[in-house]
Design an enzyme around this catalytic site. Structure first.
Site, PDB file in Angstrom:
ATOM      1  N   LYS A  43      -8.013  -8.125   4.322  1.00 36.49           N
ATOM      2  CA  LYS A  43      -6.875  -7.305   3.904  1.00 36.49           C
ATOM      3  C   LYS A  43      -5.805  -7.527   4.960  1.00 36.49           C
ATOM      4  CE  LYS A  43      -5.228  -2.584   3.212  1.00 36.49           C
ATOM      5  NZ  LYS A  43      -5.536  -1.133   3.330  1.00 36.49           N
ATOM      6  N   ARG A  92      -0.832  -0.510  13.315  1.00 38.37           N
ATOM      7  CA  ARG A  92      -1.641   0.681  13.586  1.00 38.37           C
ATOM      8  C   ARG A  92      -2.640   0.478  14.720  1.00 38.37           C
ATOM      9  NH1 ARG A  92      -1.849   5.054  10.220  1.00 38.37           N
ATOM     10  NH2 ARG A  92      -0.682   4.924   8.263  1.00 38.37           N
ATOM     11  N   ILE A 139      -4.956  -4.020  -1.782  1.00 35.07           N
ATOM     12  CA  ILE A 139      -5.565  -2.713  -1.529  1.00 35.07           C
ATOM     13  C   ILE A 139      -4.386  -1.777  -1.350  1.00 35.07           C
ATOM     14  CG2 ILE A 139      -6.958  -1.321   0.036  1.00 35.07           C
ATOM     15  CD1 ILE A 139      -8.725  -3.732   0.495  1.00 35.07           C
ATOM     16  N   TYR A 144      -9.949  -6.228   8.079  1.00 35.46           N
ATOM     17  CA  TYR A 144      -8.676  -5.546   7.833  1.00 35.46           C
ATOM     18  C   TYR A 144      -7.786  -5.712   9.050  1.00 35.46           C
ATOM     19  CZ  TYR A 144      -5.523  -1.564   6.744  1.00 35.46           C
ATOM     20  OH  TYR A 144      -4.439  -0.759   6.501  1.00 35.46           O
ATOM     21  N   THR A 168      -7.644   4.202   5.756  1.00 34.60           N
ATOM     22  CA  THR A 168      -6.582   4.917   6.463  1.00 34.60           C
ATOM     23  C   THR A 168      -5.961   5.985   5.580  1.00 34.60           C
ATOM     24  OG1 THR A 168      -6.087   2.878   7.670  1.00 34.60           O
ATOM     25  CG2 THR A 168      -4.444   4.625   7.764  1.00 34.60           C
ATOM     26  N   THR A 169      -5.679   5.645   4.320  1.00 34.90           N
ATOM     27  CA  THR A 169      -5.079   6.607   3.392  1.00 34.90           C
ATOM     28  C   THR A 169      -6.037   7.751   3.102  1.00 34.90           C
ATOM     29  OG1 THR A 169      -3.958   4.709   2.395  1.00 34.90           O
ATOM     30  CG2 THR A 169      -3.804   6.790   1.223  1.00 34.90           C
ATOM     31  N   TYR A 198      -6.977   0.453  19.622  1.00 32.30           N
ATOM     32  CA  TYR A 198      -6.728   1.081  20.910  1.00 32.30           C
ATOM     33  C   TYR A 198      -7.216   0.262  22.104  1.00 32.30           C
ATOM     34  CZ  TYR A 198      -6.226   4.386  24.712  1.00 32.30           C
ATOM     35  OH  TYR A 198      -5.874   4.950  25.900  1.00 32.30           O
TER      36      TYR A 198
END
Length: 297
Positions: free
Chosen positions: A162, A139, A209, A134, A45-46, A108
């Site tokens: 994660k 999100r 992480i 994850y 994501t980052t 989504y």
């Protein structure tokens, strides 16, 4: 697979035309490794994975594996809300030589728990690379239930999660069930929130992480290593010291504050992919103050 320590959710450097800047990416990887981190994550994501094309996604994985050259653990972001697409990315990560693949829960479309389990089971059954699930419900709009995580931990190639759900009571329940099922030796829980590194390790997590490690790889590693070795006085001190900068890096949509911080520190990693914008002037003032506290500018 040993996932103890600090793994950096790396930003993706862009050039003036907003294309991947390979030279800066390689230099940034060296900066993190020299800072003492245990591993690095590409296309998370980052790393603005949501706005990378498939070929760009593959490129950053290739660069990461090549530049790391076995010096640290390499984790390839490989998730999608389409199981077939996730499978392609996990297979690519395996072929590229990454040590493991980080797979976000499908976002989504909000699948039921059985759909989430079958998503990861297909990846498990179709590849040989270790997979880190994850879970980040803020999100994705979907939360892996504790029972589902335990079921995933029983699969051969699902080696860790994660966990970015900040509910520590839920985390305690997870560790209790993992223990009852004799899974703690073969399955790791990794913090997905920098601010919760210390309490999560105290409950049994093996590391993080991290976002803040993009700018403070050494101190973040010191915090994690101190907690893992039982030096909780030092870990507590570092956790308190770093809390403000951890918080400020999410003052606006990530990774905008992190990229601006790196630029202010003299490491220009380029701009952002729309729809993420640069941070406001007001928030840059707050960011600068936090960086000054750590003598970074």
């Amino acid at each position: 697979m040993n996932l103890d320590g600090t793994h950096v959710a790396m930003i993706t450097p862009f050039d003036k035309d907003n294309n991947i800047d390979e030279e800066k990416y390689r230099s940034f990887i060296d900066f993190l490794i020299e800072g003492g981190v245990s591993g690095i994550v590409a296309a998370g994501t980052t790393g603005e994975s949501a706005t990378l094309t498939h070929s760009e996604h593959q490129k950053v994985i290739d660069i990461m594996v090549d530049q790391a050259d076995g010096r640290v653990t390499t984790i390839a972001g490989a998730g999608s809300n389409a199981t077939a697409e996730a499978l392609d990315l996990v297979k690519y990560s395996e072929d590229a030589g990454a040590d493991s693949a980080l797979v976000i829960t499908p976002y989504y479309n909000k699948p039921q728990q059985s759909g989430l389990y079958n998503h990861f089971k297909l990846l498990n059954d179709s590849t040989n690379i270790p997979i880190i699930a994850y879970n980040v419900p803020s999100r994705t709009g979907v939360d892996l239930a504790v029972d589902t995580i335990v079921d995933l931990a029983k699969l051969d190639n699902i080696v860790a999660i994660k966990e970015a759900n900040p509910d520590l009571n839920r985390l305690a329940q997870l560790f209790s069930l993992l223990s009852k099922n004799d899974l703690l030796d073969d399955f790791s829980v990794i913090s997905g929130n920098d601010s919760l590194i210390l309490p999560m390790i105290a409950q049994g997590s093996r590391g993080v992480i991290s976002v803040v490690a993009n700018i403070l790889p050494g101190k973040t590693s010191d915090l994690v290593n101190s907690a893992l070795t039982g030096d909780y006085d030092k870990a507590q001190s570092l956790s308190n010291e770093l809390f403000n900068i951890m918080d400020v890096l999410f003052i606006e949509a990530s990774p905008a504050p992190t990229k601006r911080a790196l630029k202010l520190m003299g490491r220009d990693v380029g701009g952002l992919r729309m729809p993420i914008n640069e941070i406001s002037d007001e928030n840059e003032v707050i960011l600068k103050e936090a960086l000054k506290e750590h003598n970074l500018i």
